[in-house]
Design a protein around this motif. Structure first.
Motif, PDB file in Angstrom:
ATOM      1  N   TRP A 166      48.489   4.224 -76.594  1.00 34.95           N
ATOM      2  CA  TRP A 166      47.052   3.964 -76.479  1.00 34.95           C
ATOM      3  C   TRP A 166      46.624   2.659 -77.142  1.00 34.95           C
ATOM      4  O   TRP A 166      45.577   2.103 -76.813  1.00 34.95           O
ATOM      5  N   ALA A 177      45.248  -5.253 -64.812  1.00 34.45           N
ATOM      6  CA  ALA A 177      44.581  -4.809 -63.578  1.00 34.45           C
ATOM      7  C   ALA A 177      43.241  -5.508 -63.399  1.00 34.45           C
ATOM      8  O   ALA A 177      42.828  -5.796 -62.286  1.00 34.45           O
ATOM      9  N   ARG A 184      51.238  -0.491 -63.083  1.00 33.11           N
ATOM     10  CA  ARG A 184      51.947   0.799 -62.971  1.00 33.11           C
ATOM     11  C   ARG A 184      53.014   0.956 -64.047  1.00 33.11           C
ATOM     12  O   ARG A 184      53.144   2.004 -64.654  1.00 33.11           O
ATOM     13  N   PHE A 218      37.483   7.004 -56.162  1.00 37.68           N
ATOM     14  CA  PHE A 218      38.615   6.662 -57.033  1.00 37.68           C
ATOM     15  C   PHE A 218      38.250   5.495 -57.946  1.00 37.68           C
ATOM     16  O   PHE A 218      38.450   5.540 -59.155  1.00 37.68           O
ATOM     17  N   GLY A 255      38.945   5.093 -67.406  1.00 37.57           N
ATOM     18  CA  GLY A 255      40.011   4.295 -68.034  1.00 37.57           C
ATOM     19  C   GLY A 255      39.484   3.485 -69.218  1.00 37.57           C
ATOM     20  O   GLY A 255      40.018   3.565 -70.318  1.00 37.57           O
ATOM     21  N   TRP A 256      38.397   2.747 -69.013  1.00 41.83           N
ATOM     22  CA  TRP A 256      37.872   1.912 -70.110  1.00 41.83           C
ATOM     23  C   TRP A 256      37.266   2.760 -71.213  1.00 41.83           C
ATOM     24  O   TRP A 256      37.406   2.438 -72.396  1.00 41.83           O
ATOM     25  N   ILE A 292      40.124   4.060 -73.287  1.00 48.22           N
ATOM     26  CA  ILE A 292      40.732   3.007 -74.116  1.00 48.22           C
ATOM     27  C   ILE A 292      39.850   2.719 -75.339  1.00 48.22           C
ATOM     28  O   ILE A 292      40.341   2.579 -76.460  1.00 48.22           O
TER      29      ILE A 292
HETATM   30  C1  HEM Z   1      49.989   6.275 -61.359  1.00 48.77           C
HETATM   31  C2  HEM Z   1      49.352   5.597 -62.253  1.00 48.77           C
HETATM   32  C3  HEM Z   1      48.224   4.642 -61.935  1.00 48.77           C
HETATM   33  C4  HEM Z   1      47.907   4.026 -60.751  1.00 48.77           C
HETATM   34  C5  HEM Z   1      48.595   4.154 -59.388  1.00 48.77           C
HETATM   35  C6  HEM Z   1      46.749   3.196 -61.003  1.00 48.77           C
HETATM   36  C7  HEM Z   1      46.118   2.421 -60.057  1.00 48.77           C
HETATM   37  C8  HEM Z   1      45.074   1.561 -60.298  1.00 48.77           C
HETATM   38  C9  HEM Z   1      44.451   0.725 -59.321  1.00 48.77           C
HETATM   39  C10 HEM Z   1      44.788   0.693 -57.818  1.00 48.77           C
HETATM   40  C11 HEM Z   1      43.501   0.009 -59.949  1.00 48.77           C
HETATM   41  C12 HEM Z   1      42.585  -1.047 -59.322  1.00 48.77           C
HETATM   42  C13 HEM Z   1      41.306  -0.430 -58.958  1.00 48.77           C
HETATM   43  C14 HEM Z   1      40.440  -1.462 -58.324  1.00 48.77           C
HETATM   44  O1  HEM Z   1      40.179  -2.504 -58.947  1.00 48.77           O
HETATM   45  O2  HEM Z   1      40.048  -1.244 -57.189  1.00 48.77           O
HETATM   46  C15 HEM Z   1      43.492   0.402 -61.333  1.00 48.77           C
HETATM   47  C16 HEM Z   1      42.628  -0.095 -62.292  1.00 48.77           C
HETATM   48  C17 HEM Z   1      42.527   0.406 -63.572  1.00 48.77           C
HETATM   49  N1  HEM Z   1      43.363   1.335 -64.160  1.00 48.77           N
HETATM   50 FE1  HEM Z   1      44.872   2.311 -63.266  1.00 48.77          FE
HETATM   51  N2  HEM Z   1      46.396   3.319 -62.319  1.00 48.77           N
HETATM   52  C18 HEM Z   1      47.257   4.211 -62.918  1.00 48.77           C
HETATM   53  C19 HEM Z   1      47.233   4.638 -64.219  1.00 48.77           C
HETATM   54  C20 HEM Z   1      46.271   4.279 -65.143  1.00 48.77           C
HETATM   55  C21 HEM Z   1      46.183   4.819 -66.478  1.00 48.77           C
HETATM   56  C22 HEM Z   1      47.080   5.890 -67.094  1.00 48.77           C
HETATM   57  C23 HEM Z   1      45.138   4.215 -67.096  1.00 48.77           C
HETATM   58  C24 HEM Z   1      44.727   4.527 -68.495  1.00 48.77           C
HETATM   59  C25 HEM Z   1      43.804   4.014 -69.164  1.00 48.77           C
HETATM   60  C26 HEM Z   1      44.554   3.257 -66.138  1.00 48.77           C
HETATM   61  C27 HEM Z   1      43.475   2.431 -66.367  1.00 48.77           C
HETATM   62  C28 HEM Z   1      42.921   1.564 -65.451  1.00 48.77           C
HETATM   63  C29 HEM Z   1      41.740   0.758 -65.689  1.00 48.77           C
HETATM   64  C30 HEM Z   1      40.922   0.703 -66.979  1.00 48.77           C
HETATM   65  C31 HEM Z   1      41.488   0.034 -64.507  1.00 48.77           C
HETATM   66  C32 HEM Z   1      40.299  -0.892 -64.230  1.00 48.77           C
HETATM   67  C33 HEM Z   1      40.583  -2.322 -64.454  1.00 48.77           C
HETATM   68  C34 HEM Z   1      39.341  -3.098 -64.033  1.00 48.77           C
HETATM   69  O3  HEM Z   1      38.387  -3.126 -64.818  1.00 48.77           O
HETATM   70  O4  HEM Z   1      39.363  -3.658 -62.929  1.00 48.77           O
HETATM   71  N3  HEM Z   1      45.279   3.344 -64.970  1.00 48.77           N
HETATM   72  N4  HEM Z   1      44.473   1.342 -61.534  1.00 48.77           N
END
Ligand code: HEM
Ligand code: HEM
Length: 269
Positions: free
Chosen positions: A59, A70, A95, A172, A180-181, A184
């Protein structure tokens, strides 16, 4: 001075050495090595020390770095967007870092199992918050896996959730980004409470505070530079023919660019 008098002074000086050493001003590292409570000693069970290390790794380090990747590296520096689309660097980094982070978290939870009955508000709030964070981590993985298909303009037979920005994809993005944020941010509270519950040495709190400040500074800098670009545009470009570009981007502070505006801001001078 008589011989007897000189012996007496020498003896007193000798006796004063250990007392003077004891009264000597503490070194700066003594303060850093002292537990947060100011107690003289610090004890922690071996498995709880590993709980703390794994949770800080998950974390405190991997999950925030993956979220930054991301948010700000959908288009990498030097990439000639929109001629070069869909650079998957952020996707692989996200990922890898998020799976590793959730794995460290799950192993850390296994080590703490049964230790959540401590006295004191910090320990109790830590255990509750800790469980909520673990659930949030797993929900993030589940929502990522259930985000739906990708699709694309070339694939007319199979419209994808992302290309078409279906309700599933919008749901989603809303859930995954905000949870997520939020998680964190709360993880830093959880880590701080863990340090208090374990009465950890002060240097750990100092190092973590410096690391956290560096992460916040990086976030602010990249956000101000305008690097948080809409995922949809990063993958399919800015054309109005793409359905997702005809609706607002999901999330706070997400930017959209025309090809000219991007070149003016990030292109070669
Ligand atoms: C199988 C695991 C995961 C997959 C496939 C995944 C997939 C994604 C995808 C596709 C996005 C982009 C969303 C977009 O901008 O449209 C994203 C963003 C994000 N993910 Fe994940 N994620 C995973 C696990 C996690 C985990 C465990 C966290 C824990 C905190 C996390 C936190 C975030 C955050 C904070 C963003 C947003 C970033 C932003 O502000 O643009 N993700 N994730
Ligand atoms: C965000 C990261 C962390 C999470 C998610 C987390 C999670 C947890 C959970 C769920 C429990 C309760 C286990 C149970 O109910 O059986 C727990 C207990 C504990 N954790 Fe953490 N932890 C984190 C970081 C830390 C850190 C950094 C430390 C110490 C430096 C720490 C020290 C402890 C201690 C001492 C206990 C026992 C509390 C008690 O006496 O009730 N944790 N943790």
């Amino acid at each position: 001075m008589t011989h007897r008098c000189a012996c007496f002074i020498a003896l007193m000086a000798l006796l004063a050495v250990p007392a003077a050493a004891h009264a000597a001003p503490a070194q700066p590292w003594d303060w850093l090595l002292t537990p947060l409570s100011g107690a003289s000693e610090h004890h922690i069970a071996g498995r709880m020390a590993w709980h703390a290390r794994l949770m800080v790794l998950g974390w405190g380090v991997l999950l925030p770095l993956g979220a930054l990747a991301a948010r700000f590296f959908k288009i990498v520096p030097g990439q000639e967007w929109p001629h070069q689309l869909d650079n998957k660097t952020w996707w692989h980094a996200h990922r890898l870092l998020q799976y590793a982070g959730v794995l460290a978290m799950t192993a850390g939870l296994g080590l703490a199992w049964g230790f959540g009955h401590g006295h004191g508000t910090a320990a109790q709030v830590h255990a509750w918050l800790g469980w909520s964070l673990c659930i949030a981590g797993w929900v993030q993985v589940a929502s990522g896996l259930l985000r739906g298909g990708k699709g694309g303009p070339a694939d007319v037979r199979l419209r994808g959730d992302h290309y078409d920005m279906t309700r599933r994809r919008i749901g989603f993005e809303r859930l995954h980004k905000s949870l997520g944020w939020l998680a964190i941010a709360l993880a830093w509270v959880g880590i701080a409470l863990g340090l208090v519950a374990a009465d950890a040495p002060r240097w750990m709190a100092v190092v973590l505070a410096l690391w956290w400040s560096a992460l916040v500074a990086a976030f602010v800098r990249l956000q101000r530079q305008g690097r948080c670009i809409d995922t949809y545009q990063a993958i399919w470009g800015p054309g109005a023919a793409h359905p997702g570009n005809r609706r607002p981007a999901v999330g706070w502070g997400v930017r959209r660019y025309t090809a000219a505006a991007w070149r003016a801001r990030f292109g070669p001078p």
